[in-house]
Motif scaffolding. Structure first.
Motif, short mmCIF file in Angstrom:
data_model
loop_
_atom_site.label_atom_id
_atom_site.label_comp_id
_atom_site.label_asym_id
_atom_site.label_seq_id
_atom_site.Cartn_x
_atom_site.Cartn_y
_atom_site.Cartn_z
N ALA A 3 0.84 -1.19 0.00
CA ALA A 3 0.00 0.00 0.00
C ALA A 3 0.88 1.24 0.00
N TRP A 5 1.06 5.23 1.21
CA TRP A 5 0.59 6.27 2.13
C TRP A 5 0.91 7.56 1.39
N GLY A 33 7.30 0.98 6.74
CA GLY A 33 7.17 1.98 5.68
C GLY A 33 8.52 2.45 5.18
N LYS A 57 5.76 3.62 1.06
CA LYS A 57 5.24 2.29 0.72
C LYS A 57 5.26 1.43 1.97
N PHE A 58 4.13 0.75 2.23
CA PHE A 58 3.98 -0.15 3.37
C PHE A 58 3.69 -1.56 2.87
N VAL A 61 -2.19 -2.29 3.54
CA VAL A 61 -3.06 -1.22 4.04
C VAL A 61 -3.10 -1.28 5.56
N ALA A 64 -0.10 0.27 7.22
CA ALA A 64 -0.11 1.74 7.13
C ALA A 64 -1.09 2.34 8.13
N VAL A 65 -2.27 1.74 8.24
CA VAL A 65 -3.28 2.24 9.17
C VAL A 65 -2.82 2.03 10.62
N TYR A 68 -0.42 4.75 11.43
CA TYR A 68 -1.11 6.02 11.68
C TYR A 68 -1.64 6.08 13.11
N VAL A 90 -4.42 6.19 2.26
CA VAL A 90 -3.68 4.95 2.04
C VAL A 90 -4.37 4.24 0.88
N GLU A 92 -4.16 0.79 -1.65
CA GLU A 92 -3.58 -0.51 -1.93
C GLU A 92 -3.05 -0.53 -3.37
#
Length: 95
Positions: A3, A5, A33, A57-58, A61, A64-65, A68, A90, A92
């Motif tokens: 995913a 960001w 990330g 880039k993570f 998803v 990344a969430v 956050y 974010v 995918e």
């Protein structure tokens, strides 16, 4: 699936935002990330321009969430609030 960001930012207080950037990088890295773009040259073709654009880039998803909502990132974000106007999403990827 990986995913991205994606943040679009207008910095209104450079000193406070600098503290955000100092803390956000390690928080993002801790969650897998990696930065793809960080404030580089851009061309705005549509929509509202923001002078700072960041892409990380993570692995997913969810990662990344999770980043956050982590304590480390929320601490960093406390310095960006009031020091910037931002949009963050974010997305995918297909890779």
């Amino acid at each position: 699936m990986p995913a991205l960001w994606i943040a679009h930012v207008t910095v209104t207080d450079a000193d406070a935002y600098g503290k955000y950037a100092e803390l956000a990088g390690p928080a993002i890295a801790k969650h897998g990330g990696t930065f793809v773009a960080r404030g580089g040259r851009f061309v705005q073709l549509e929509g509202n321009e923001r002078p700072r654009n960041v892409v990380a880039k993570f692995p997913s998803v969810d990662a990344a969430v999770e980043c956050y909502h982590s304590a480390e990132y929320q601490e960093a974000l406390s310095h960006a609030r009031g020091a910037s106007e931002r949009e963050l999403m974010v997305v995918e990827t297909s890779e």
